[in-house]
Design a protein around this motif. Structure first.
Motif, PDB file in Angstrom:
ATOM      1  N   THR A  14     -26.915 -19.178 -32.528  1.00  0.00           N
ATOM      2  CA  THR A  14     -25.992 -20.660 -32.562  1.00  0.00           C
ATOM      3  C   THR A  14     -25.320 -21.011 -33.474  1.00  0.00           C
ATOM      4  OG1 THR A  14     -27.288 -21.072 -31.160  1.00  0.00           O
ATOM      5  CG2 THR A  14     -26.163 -22.624 -31.819  1.00  0.00           C
ATOM      6  N   SER A  15     -26.275 -20.733 -34.482  1.00  0.00           N
ATOM      7  CA  SER A  15     -25.517 -20.882 -36.007  1.00  0.00           C
ATOM      8  C   SER A  15     -24.592 -20.302 -36.655  1.00  0.00           C
ATOM      9  CB  SER A  15     -26.581 -21.628 -37.113  1.00  0.00           C
ATOM     10  OG  SER A  15     -27.543 -20.530 -37.574  1.00  0.00           O
ATOM     11  N   VAL A  16     -24.930 -19.098 -36.256  1.00  0.00           N
ATOM     12  CA  VAL A  16     -23.891 -17.454 -36.595  1.00  0.00           C
ATOM     13  C   VAL A  16     -23.175 -17.450 -35.920  1.00  0.00           C
ATOM     14  CG1 VAL A  16     -23.607 -15.040 -37.488  1.00  0.00           C
ATOM     15  CG2 VAL A  16     -25.633 -16.685 -38.141  1.00  0.00           C
ATOM     16  N   GLY A  17     -23.598 -17.972 -35.149  1.00  0.00           N
ATOM     17  CA  GLY A  17     -21.474 -18.103 -33.881  1.00  0.00           C
ATOM     18  C   GLY A  17     -20.926 -19.305 -34.553  1.00  0.00           C
ATOM     19  N   LYS A  18     -21.610 -20.428 -34.588  1.00  0.00           N
ATOM     20  CA  LYS A  18     -20.659 -21.026 -35.088  1.00  0.00           C
ATOM     21  C   LYS A  18     -19.502 -20.722 -36.223  1.00  0.00           C
ATOM     22  CE  LYS A  18     -23.021 -25.304 -33.165  1.00  0.00           C
ATOM     23  NZ  LYS A  18     -23.911 -26.475 -33.567  1.00  0.00           N
ATOM     24  N   LYS A  19     -20.798 -20.381 -37.129  1.00  0.00           N
ATOM     25  CA  LYS A  19     -19.616 -19.748 -38.466  1.00  0.00           C
ATOM     26  C   LYS A  19     -18.617 -18.973 -38.031  1.00  0.00           C
ATOM     27  CE  LYS A  19     -22.841 -20.794 -42.327  1.00  0.00           C
ATOM     28  NZ  LYS A  19     -22.241 -22.046 -43.493  1.00  0.00           N
ATOM     29  N   LEU A  20     -19.015 -17.338 -37.176  1.00  0.00           N
ATOM     30  CA  LEU A  20     -18.580 -16.842 -36.910  1.00  0.00           C
ATOM     31  C   LEU A  20     -17.067 -17.216 -36.112  1.00  0.00           C
ATOM     32  CD1 LEU A  20     -18.328 -13.588 -37.091  1.00  0.00           C
ATOM     33  CD2 LEU A  20     -19.600 -13.605 -34.802  1.00  0.00           C
ATOM     34  N   ALA A  21     -16.959 -18.431 -35.788  1.00  0.00           N
ATOM     35  CA  ALA A  21     -16.074 -18.253 -34.307  1.00  0.00           C
ATOM     36  C   ALA A  21     -15.061 -19.510 -35.698  1.00  0.00           C
ATOM     37  CB  ALA A  21     -17.036 -19.870 -33.324  1.00  0.00           C
ATOM     38  N   VAL A  74     -16.280 -16.904 -28.878  1.00  0.00           N
ATOM     39  CA  VAL A  74     -18.051 -16.511 -29.581  1.00  0.00           C
ATOM     40  C   VAL A  74     -18.627 -17.270 -28.703  1.00  0.00           C
ATOM     41  CG1 VAL A  74     -19.679 -16.451 -31.295  1.00  0.00           C
ATOM     42  CG2 VAL A  74     -17.411 -15.545 -32.229  1.00  0.00           C
ATOM     43  N   LEU A  75     -19.821 -16.422 -27.883  1.00  0.00           N
ATOM     44  CA  LEU A  75     -20.342 -16.677 -27.049  1.00  0.00           C
ATOM     45  C   LEU A  75     -21.905 -16.484 -27.545  1.00  0.00           C
ATOM     46  CD1 LEU A  75     -21.422 -17.714 -24.026  1.00  0.00           C
ATOM     47  CD2 LEU A  75     -21.417 -15.640 -23.250  1.00  0.00           C
ATOM     48  N   SER A  76     -23.010 -17.287 -27.881  1.00  0.00           N
ATOM     49  CA  SER A  76     -24.061 -16.834 -27.631  1.00  0.00           C
ATOM     50  C   SER A  76     -24.814 -17.245 -26.649  1.00  0.00           C
ATOM     51  CB  SER A  76     -24.997 -17.320 -29.700  1.00  0.00           C
ATOM     52  OG  SER A  76     -24.806 -19.378 -29.136  1.00  0.00           O
ATOM     53  N   VAL A  77     -25.627 -16.696 -26.762  1.00  0.00           N
ATOM     54  CA  VAL A  77     -26.362 -16.191 -25.559  1.00  0.00           C
ATOM     55  C   VAL A  77     -28.153 -16.512 -25.789  1.00  0.00           C
ATOM     56  CG1 VAL A  77     -24.941 -14.506 -23.433  1.00  0.00           C
ATOM     57  CG2 VAL A  77     -27.103 -13.995 -24.970  1.00  0.00           C
ATOM     58  N   GLY A  78     -28.609 -17.123 -24.819  1.00  0.00           N
ATOM     59  CA  GLY A  78     -30.387 -17.313 -25.061  1.00  0.00           C
ATOM     60  C   GLY A  78     -30.742 -16.619 -24.781  1.00  0.00           C
TER      61      GLY A  78
END
Ligand code: S3P
Length: 173
Positions: A14-21, A74-78
Motif C-alpha cells: 500500500t505505501s509503496v503503491g501510493k508513492k509509485l502511483a 497502481v493496484l495493491s492487493v491483499g
C-alpha cells in the motif's frame, strides 16, 4: 497499464503503491480499501461476521472487476489475493497488467508484523515473536509459489520506500 503489487502482509504494497502511483501520475487503488468501502465493514469485521470464505469470494469479484479497467492504475492487493480463486492466473492473463512481487525476508516480515498485526485478522491473535516466526514461515512457504509467478520481483529488505519505487520503475520501463 495496471501495475499490480503483490506480496505478503506488511511488505509495503500500500505505501509503496501510493508513492509509485504519485510518481507515475496513475490513480492508486488498494483492494482491501475497495472491499471495505463496498462492504461497508472493516476487513476484520468481514472476517468475523461473514467469514474468510466470503471475504475471498468478494476479493476475487472486485479484483476481476478492477483488472478490466483500461485506465492507468497502481493496484495493491491483499497478501492472500494471488493465492485464492485462480486470481494469480487472472492477474497474469489480463491485458496490460504488470505484476510485481515485493519480496521481503522472514525476519523483515516478523519484525514489521509484530507491530502491525492488530488490523490483520489472520495473525492478530499471535503473541510472541517465536510464534509469529513459526506462523509466517509456514504461511509464506505455502504462498511463495504464487508470488514467484509475478513478472517482476523487487526485494524490499533494508530499503526506503523511495528506493523501492525507483527499483520498480527501473524494472518496468
Ligand atoms: C490478508 C492480507 C490483508 C487482508 C486480509 C487477508 C492475507 O491484506 O487482505 O487481512 O490473507 O494475507 P494486506 O496484505 O494488505 O495486509
Amino acid at each position: 497499464m495496471i501495475i499490480v503489487l503483490i506480496g505478503y502482509m506488511a511488505s509495503g504494497k500500500t505505501s509503496v503503491g501510493k508513492k509509485l502511483a504519485k510518481k507515475l501520475n496513475y490513480k492508486f487503488i488498494d483492494l482491501d480499501d475497495y472491499i471495505v468501502e463496498k462492504e461497508n465493514m472493516s476487513v476484520t469485521e468481514v472476517f468475523k461476521e461473514k467469514g474468510e470464505i466470503y471475504f475471498r469470494k468478494q476479493e476475487s469479484i472486485y479484483l476481476n472487476k478492477l483488472l478490466k479497467s483500461k485506465k492507468n492504475r497502481v493496484l495493491s492487493v491483499g497478501g492472500g489475493t494471488p493465492c485464492y480463486s485462480g486470481n494469480m492466473d487472472v492477474i497474469l492473463n489480463s491485458k496490460n497488467v504488470k505484476s510485481i512481487y515485493l519480496k521481503a525476508s522472514l525476519n523483515t516480515l516478523v519484525e514489521k508484523l509484530m507491530r502491525k498485526k492488530a488490523t490483520r485478522p489472520l495473525i492478530a491473535h499471535i503473541e510472541t515473536e517465536t510464534e509469529m516466526t513459526e506462523f509466517i514461515g509456514k504461511h509464506l512457504f505455502e504462498r511463495v509459489q504464487f508470488y514467484n509467478q509475478a513478472e517482476i520481483q523487487v526485494s524490499i529488505d533494508n530499503k526506503s520506500k523511495d528506493d523501492i519505487v525507483e527499483d520498480i520503475i527501473l524494472e518496468l520501463f
